[in-house]
Design a protein around this motif. Structure first.
Motif, PDB file in Angstrom:
ATOM      1  N   ARG A   1      38.867  44.162  44.745  1.00 44.90           N
ATOM      2  CA  ARG A   1      38.517  43.033  45.710  1.00 44.90           C
ATOM      3  C   ARG A   1      38.025  41.927  44.405  1.00 44.90           C
ATOM      4  O   ARG A   1      37.133  42.252  43.753  1.00 44.90           O
ATOM      5  N   ILE A   2      38.691  40.810  44.430  1.00 41.37           N
ATOM      6  CA  ILE A   2      38.398  39.798  43.472  1.00 41.37           C
ATOM      7  C   ILE A   2      37.700  38.603  44.422  1.00 41.37           C
ATOM      8  O   ILE A   2      38.349  38.084  45.178  1.00 41.37           O
ATOM      9  N   LEU A   3      36.550  38.319  43.577  1.00 43.63           N
ATOM     10  CA  LEU A   3      35.987  36.851  44.235  1.00 43.63           C
ATOM     11  C   LEU A   3      36.309  35.958  43.195  1.00 43.63           C
ATOM     12  O   LEU A   3      35.794  35.877  42.050  1.00 43.63           O
ATOM     13  N   ILE A   4      37.110  34.787  43.577  1.00 47.47           N
ATOM     14  CA  ILE A   4      37.470  33.786  42.500  1.00 47.47           C
ATOM     15  C   ILE A   4      36.207  32.501  42.861  1.00 47.47           C
ATOM     16  O   ILE A   4      36.223  32.165  44.020  1.00 47.47           O
ATOM     17  N   VAL A   5      35.660  32.119  41.960  1.00 40.84           N
ATOM     18  CA  VAL A   5      34.556  31.123  42.146  1.00 40.84           C
ATOM     19  C   VAL A   5      35.285  30.012  41.610  1.00 40.84           C
ATOM     20  O   VAL A   5      35.478  29.736  40.305  1.00 40.84           O
ATOM     21  N   ALA A   6      35.632  29.085  42.578  1.00 39.99           N
ATOM     22  CA  ALA A   6      36.421  27.896  41.860  1.00 39.99           C
ATOM     23  C   ALA A   6      35.299  26.688  41.546  1.00 39.99           C
ATOM     24  O   ALA A   6      34.230  26.857  41.870  1.00 39.99           O
ATOM     25  N   PRO A   7      35.952  25.893  40.622  1.00 39.85           N
ATOM     26  CA  PRO A   7      35.090  24.875  40.067  1.00 39.85           C
ATOM     27  C   PRO A   7      34.458  23.817  41.382  1.00 39.85           C
ATOM     28  O   PRO A   7      35.122  23.592  42.136  1.00 39.85           O
ATOM     29  N   MET A   8      33.197  23.513  41.162  1.00 40.18           N
ATOM     30  CA  MET A   8      32.517  22.542  41.774  1.00 40.18           C
ATOM     31  C   MET A   8      32.492  20.973  41.069  1.00 40.18           C
ATOM     32  O   MET A   8      31.484  20.963  40.413  1.00 40.18           O
ATOM     33  N   SER A   9      33.704  20.478  40.506  1.00 37.76           N
ATOM     34  CA  SER A   9      33.581  19.613  39.585  1.00 37.76           C
ATOM     35  C   SER A   9      34.514  18.491  39.999  1.00 37.76           C
ATOM     36  O   SER A   9      35.013  17.777  39.168  1.00 37.76           O
ATOM     37  N   GLY A  10      34.670  18.137  41.218  1.00 38.56           N
ATOM     38  CA  GLY A  10      35.470  17.115  41.368  1.00 38.56           C
ATOM     39  C   GLY A  10      36.699  17.346  42.542  1.00 38.56           C
ATOM     40  O   GLY A  10      37.074  16.770  43.512  1.00 38.56           O
TER      41      GLY A  10
END
Length: 426
Positions: free
Chosen positions: A105-114
């Protein structure tokens, strides 16, 4: 006032964009004999370039209805499984037989950069062929009412911890670019507290762990200016009648202008070539241009407090690698991480997070045993290529999946060895 003027200008352009679209339809309609002539295609191409240059690009969709697992095409259902005002947690649920051995099980934390999380569409698409994938879907701050409160770097860390708690033990977290710092901080906080939901592995990709190493133009900009400069020059309030009216933000359109100015000549050439493809009736090349810029030009606002705290903590004070970062009133001790395997990935030609900046995590997480750590540098890719594109699919994604399987508590006995061919591993 600048944000208000931007919105006013966009509204004022609406009638012109509508007439442009009507004229483009006229000149490109197959029933119009002019559409088959160089003149007609030239006029139609000019109108489309203008319309796309003045359009506001909405949030794209992931659009991943199927994937390939074990050589078979399976249905994928996108679901929101956890939600807070500034983020939804999406699950790409694959229709697999109940008797099949579960994937990591993978949690991808996406950028909060625009950009929106859909910028990682290729990342999700590649990883869900061998993993049960979740991703953070950060919300556009201009659409979050001010009554929902603030959202800063400490809140970001709390969100990551809460999502890991929601997903349960033996989760693997993958941080792409900007979230490498808050994810590393969250894992340090959890492991120091003997949290049973601490992830089994942590993958950091092209992240600014220590921007003192091989600084890029982006790093230098933050280093050369005081925090007050950013507060005075890039922070604005959301105008009426948007849902986030009066919320202080770093607007997406300002971020986009910064992105494009870094490679302005490349973008101008791309649009010139787009025009030429339209005139030549090269539909495939034109469609590739549309797909890329529909994603690239879709941007979101960031809360002012998150942006300023990130600039100060990560790029000005270098608090994490110095051992001075705080999560609210508690110190972030990266040496407390002992039970989480660490994979760091960099791109050889990365002009956003220079080579060595992400590898710094290997140094500051000194308590992780040697057999639980790995570093990889992907040759011939820039920042985007670290998490997307053919080399990511062919060389990076298999390494991530192999690493997560090797360090999955449920699958450890059956995990294949780490893939180390090609590139630079350590």
């Amino acid at each position: 006032m600048f944000y208000q003027l931007y919105e006013l200008n966009h509204a004022a352009m609406a009638p012109l964009r509508a007439s442009t679209e009507a004229m483009r339809f006229f000149y490109s309609n197959p029933l119009n004999p002019l559409s088959q002539t160089p003149l007609g295609r030239s006029v139609s191409a000019s109108l489309e370039v203008f319309e796309r240059a003045t359009r506001r690009y909405g949030k794209p969709e992931f659009g991943l209805p199927t994937t390939t697992v074990d050589g078979h095409t399976v249905k994928v259902t996108e679901k929101v499984v956890w939600s807070k005002p500034f983020c939804n947690l999406l699950h790409f649920e694959r229709a697999l037989p109940a008797s099949r051995v579960p994937d990591p099980r993978i949690l991808i934390v996406a950028p909060m950069s625009g950009h929106y999380a859909t910028l990682l569409r290729g990342t999700v698409e590649a990883l869900m062929q061998g993993a049960d994938v979740y991703i953070t879907d950060w919300q556009d701050a201009r659409n979050v009412p001010i009554t929902e409160g603030t959202f800063d770097l400490d809140d970001y860390i709390d969100y990551v911890i809460e999502m890991l708690h929601h997903l349960g033990p033996d989760t693997h977290v993958v941080a792409v670019c900007q979230p490498s710092v808050p994810v590393l901080a969250a894992v340090a906080v959890m492991d120091a507290a003997n949290d049973p939901f601490v992830p089994s592995s942590m993958t950091l990709m092209g992240g600014p762990i220590d921007t003192r190493i091989n600084p890029t133009a982006v790093n230098q900009l933050a280093q050369d200016r005081p925090l007050k400069w950013f507060k005075d020059n890039v922070i604005m309030t959301v105008p009426w009648p948007l849902a986030g009216f009066m919320r202080p933000v770093y607007p997406g359109f300002l971020q986009l202008s910064g992105f494009m100015s870094m490679n302005l000549d490349r973008h101008l050439i791309a649009h010139k070539e787009f025009y030429e493809h339209l005139v030549k009736n090269d539909g495939e090349s034109a469609e590739k241009h549309r797909d890329f810029y529909d994603e690239y030009l879709a941007v979101m606002d960031l809360t002012a407090e998150f942006y300023l705290q990130t600039v100060d903590t990560v790029f000005i004070k270098h608090a994490l690698p110095k051992g001075e970062m705080m999560h609210r009133t508690n110190p972030v001790d990266t040496k407390a991480i002992k039970n989480v395997a660490l994979l760091t990935i960099e791109g050889e030609n990365d002009d956003i997070s220079g080579v060595g900046q992400t590898h710094a995590a290997q140094t500051i997480c000194s308590s992780i045993p040697a057999e639980m750590r790995m570093h990889y540098v992907q040759p011939d890719v820039g920042h985007y290529g670290v998490f997307n594109g053919s080399r990511f699919r062919r060389e990076i994604a298999p390494r991530i999946l192999s690493f997560t399987r090797e360090h999955s508590k449920a699958l450890r006995k059956n995990a294949p060895p780490r893939v180390i061919k090609g590139g630079k591993s350590g």
